[in-house]
Design a protein around this motif. Structure first.
Motif, PDB file in Angstrom:
ATOM      1  N   ALA A  39     -33.129  20.039  -1.002  1.00 44.35           N
ATOM      2  CA  ALA A  39     -34.325  19.284  -0.627  1.00 44.35           C
ATOM      3  C   ALA A  39     -34.111  18.368   0.573  1.00 44.35           C
ATOM      4  O   ALA A  39     -35.074  17.771   1.074  1.00 44.35           O
TER       5      ALA A  39
ATOM      6  N   ILE B 107     -28.544  11.211   1.568  1.00 43.51           N
ATOM      7  CA  ILE B 107     -29.973  10.938   1.520  1.00 43.51           C
ATOM      8  C   ILE B 107     -30.377  10.554   2.934  1.00 43.51           C
ATOM      9  O   ILE B 107     -29.567   9.981   3.686  1.00 43.51           O
TER      10      ILE B 107
ATOM     11  N   SER C  90     -35.991  10.948  -7.879  1.00 42.13           N
ATOM     12  CA  SER C  90     -35.528  11.823  -6.799  1.00 42.13           C
ATOM     13  C   SER C  90     -35.459  10.991  -5.526  1.00 42.13           C
ATOM     14  O   SER C  90     -36.497  10.502  -5.062  1.00 42.13           O
TER      15      SER C  90
ATOM     16  N   VAL D 213     -38.061   6.374  -3.253  1.00 43.63           N
ATOM     17  CA  VAL D 213     -37.750   7.452  -4.187  1.00 43.63           C
ATOM     18  C   VAL D 213     -39.038   7.960  -4.817  1.00 43.63           C
ATOM     19  O   VAL D 213     -40.089   7.315  -4.744  1.00 43.63           O
ATOM     20  N   GLN D 214     -38.914   9.123  -5.447  1.00 41.68           N
ATOM     21  CA  GLN D 214     -40.007   9.643  -6.259  1.00 41.68           C
ATOM     22  C   GLN D 214     -39.638   9.425  -7.718  1.00 41.68           C
ATOM     23  O   GLN D 214     -38.546   9.791  -8.145  1.00 41.68           O
TER      24      GLN D 214
ATOM     25  N   PRO E  78     -26.412  16.124  -8.836  1.00 38.80           N
ATOM     26  CA  PRO E  78     -27.745  16.594  -8.421  1.00 38.80           C
ATOM     27  C   PRO E  78     -27.681  17.596  -7.272  1.00 38.80           C
ATOM     28  O   PRO E  78     -28.115  17.322  -6.148  1.00 38.80           O
TER      29      PRO E  78
ATOM     30  N   SER F 136     -26.010   8.234 -10.154  1.00 42.93           N
ATOM     31  CA  SER F 136     -25.972   8.561 -11.570  1.00 42.93           C
ATOM     32  C   SER F 136     -24.549   8.429 -12.084  1.00 42.93           C
ATOM     33  O   SER F 136     -23.581   8.484 -11.318  1.00 42.93           O
TER      34      SER F 136
ATOM     35  N   THR G  36     -30.775   9.269 -11.042  1.00 39.08           N
ATOM     36  CA  THR G  36     -31.366  10.605 -10.902  1.00 39.08           C
ATOM     37  C   THR G  36     -31.394  11.378 -12.216  1.00 39.08           C
ATOM     38  O   THR G  36     -32.124  12.370 -12.336  1.00 39.08           O
ATOM     39  N   SER G  37     -30.603  10.981 -13.197  1.00 39.02           N
ATOM     40  CA  SER G  37     -30.565  11.733 -14.456  1.00 39.02           C
ATOM     41  C   SER G  37     -31.693  11.282 -15.389  1.00 39.02           C
ATOM     42  O   SER G  37     -31.917  10.088 -15.576  1.00 39.02           O
TER      43      SER G  37
ATOM     44  N   GLU H  71     -29.433  20.063  -6.622  1.00 36.38           N
ATOM     45  CA  GLU H  71     -30.735  20.441  -6.069  1.00 36.38           C
ATOM     46  C   GLU H  71     -31.171  19.524  -4.929  1.00 36.38           C
ATOM     47  O   GLU H  71     -31.996  19.892  -4.089  1.00 36.38           O
ATOM     48  N   GLN H  72     -30.600  18.311  -4.860  1.00 36.73           N
ATOM     49  CA  GLN H  72     -30.955  17.405  -3.778  1.00 36.73           C
ATOM     50  C   GLN H  72     -30.513  17.945  -2.418  1.00 36.73           C
ATOM     51  O   GLN H  72     -31.137  17.663  -1.394  1.00 36.73           O
TER      52      GLN H  72
END
Length: 458
Positions: free
Chosen positions: A369, A124, A224, A241-242, A363, A158, A182-183, A365-366
């Motif tokens: 991003a 992150i 996220s 975070v979102q 995750p 997570s 995140t889950s 997909e992170q």
């Protein structure tokens, strides 16, 4: 006394039960452990002289921890126990070890790898700041040093370990600022049929969550991660975070513990030439073993989380099974009922493992991003942008080729903490499945080590 020279690496749940089974069959195995005391990570012992109770240290797992420790104490006189010893390399039939700077070699006829696992991490932005730890690191600080990693701690990631370590901190009196998962809840509901394979463990996990909520610890699901806030000279000051609703949430803190399940320590097996296979459920490379723990290399066995991430209870069963498999291969008598019992237990635990992977997914997909300036490899300070450029400019879509161009995974950790996330960044940039990216090949030394040097008189 049996004459085959059997070496076990790791004195956690798998290693202790493996040694116990071999001793009962008349063997005197060598048990090598890099820790100073037995127990592994989950049942890590506190230092000599510390007097915290089992209930305080291990919570709901106190009875299991006590039983494992007592079993080991009964074994000590019947095994060749070598603590504080790191196995950093191996060649056929021989281990290379170092203990307090002194190098040695250990010969073996049969090798059982009970090497355990480490945290699985997804980068992150800002995670290189001082005050950012892995969940396992935060747990070690609490168990081994009786300290919190900060005055106000956020737990993010997570998986069950996220809630376990947060609850342990809460019980120890630490200030838990938030638990950020995140889950989403929906994933857990869909995974319930598989999680019900072990209802008691499922209930324990629900209790941990209830305890956090009862203590008014903010728990957010489906978040996220955006970034760890802070400065290089002062460290962490917060996380951003979102939320699942799409809102930006900022939590002030001076320490962050990150983790997404675990990754097996397969480096020694890799150096030995054992095959690995890609596991779709967890989206990572695991050792290829048969149901009893035999690897693809004759005379080398694996058990516990170092082979497949199934938790401490499964590690104990797998440790017994690996020892029984070795006995069978040495033409020693084996109790068929005991073998069947361990297989039955592991079947349920494996179903639960798949359920956890569904409930708390990695995750991937992170990685896509991650902003270009986010650090992926903290040892070498390699950014996501640099790694993406090795794909777009140099065509490096295979992880070892990308390593050669970018130095990702060349640092002190040898890719143990960045390789899987780095592979996800490469896969996303290349538009391919992460399995096609491959895995970083094991290199010696498998972990950082120190050796004493002596002056040689000409």
């Amino acid at each position: 006394m049996a004459t085959a020279r059997v070496v076990i690496v790791g004195a956690g749940p798998a290693g202790v039960r493996c040694a116990q089974t071999l001793v009962a069959a008349g063997f005197r195995p060598i048990l090598i452990d890099e820790n100073r005391r037995d127990g592994g990570q989950i049942y890590r012992r506190q230092p000599q002289g510390f007097t915290r109770s089992y209930a305080t240290l291990y919570g709901t797992e106190a009875d299991k921890a006590r039983d494992l420790h007592e079993s080991f104490e009964h074994l000590r006189a019947q095994i060749d126990y070598r603590p504080d010893t790191l196995v950093w390399n191996l060649t056929p039939g021989q281990l290379c070890c170092v203990s307090q700077g002194e190098h040695s070699t250990v010969d073996y006829d049969a090798l059982i790898l009970c090497t355990g696992a480490t945290d699985r991490l997804m980068p992150i932005k800002g995670w290189q700041l001082g005050g950012t730890y892995s969940l396992g690191g935060a747990q070690i600080a609490l168990k081994a040093q009786a300290v919190s990693i900060g005055h106000r701690v956020v737990f993010m990631g997570s998986g069950p370990l996220l809630y376990l370590v947060a609850s342990q901190y809460l019980k120890a009196g630490a200030n838990v600022a938030a638990v950020l998962d995140t889950s989403p809840l929906g994933k857990r509901i869909k995974a319930l049929p598989k999680l019900m394979a072990r209802p008691r463990l499922l209930f324990t996990g629900m209790k941990l969550l209830a305890q956090l909520r009862q203590a008014k610890v903010p728990v957010h699901l489906g978040i996220s991660p955006l970034q760890v806030l802070g400065e290089a000279d002062s460290g962490v000051s917060g996380v951003q975070v979102q939320t699942a609703r799409g809102e930006t949430l900022t939590v002030a803190c001076d320490a962050v513990a990150l983790g997404y399940h675990l990754r097996p320590e397969t480096q020694l097996a890799d150096l030995a030439g054992c095959l690995l296979r890609f596991d779709e459920a967890s989206s990572q490379w695991l050792l290829a073993t048969d149901d009893a723990g035999r690897t693809s290399v004759s005379g080398i066995y694996a058990a516990g989380d170092g082979a497949k991430i199934r938790g401490a209870d499964a590690a104990e069963c797998a440790g017994r099974l690996a020892a029984l498999a070795l006995l069978q291969d040495l033409q020693q008598p084996v109790d068929a009922a005991q073998v069947a019992e361990q297989h039955r237990a592991l079947k349920l635990m494996d179903e639960f493992r798949v359920g956890l992977a569904q409930a708390f997914p990695w995750p991937a997909e992170q990685a896509k991003a991650l902003p270009d300036d986010a650090i992926v490899c903290r040892c070498e300070m390699i950014s996501a942008g640099e790694l993406r450029r090795t794909v777009s400019e140099k065509g490096a879509c295979e992880v070892n080729r990308a390593k050669a161009f970018s130095r990702v995974g060349m640092g002190r950790c040898q890719g143990r903490y960045c390789a899987q996330a780095g592979a996800e960044v490469i896969a996303a940039a290349a538009g391919i499945h992460v399995q096609e990216v491959g895995r970083q090949r094991g290199q010696a030394p498998v972990k950082p080590l120190s050796m004493l040097t002596r002056e040689v008189t000409p």
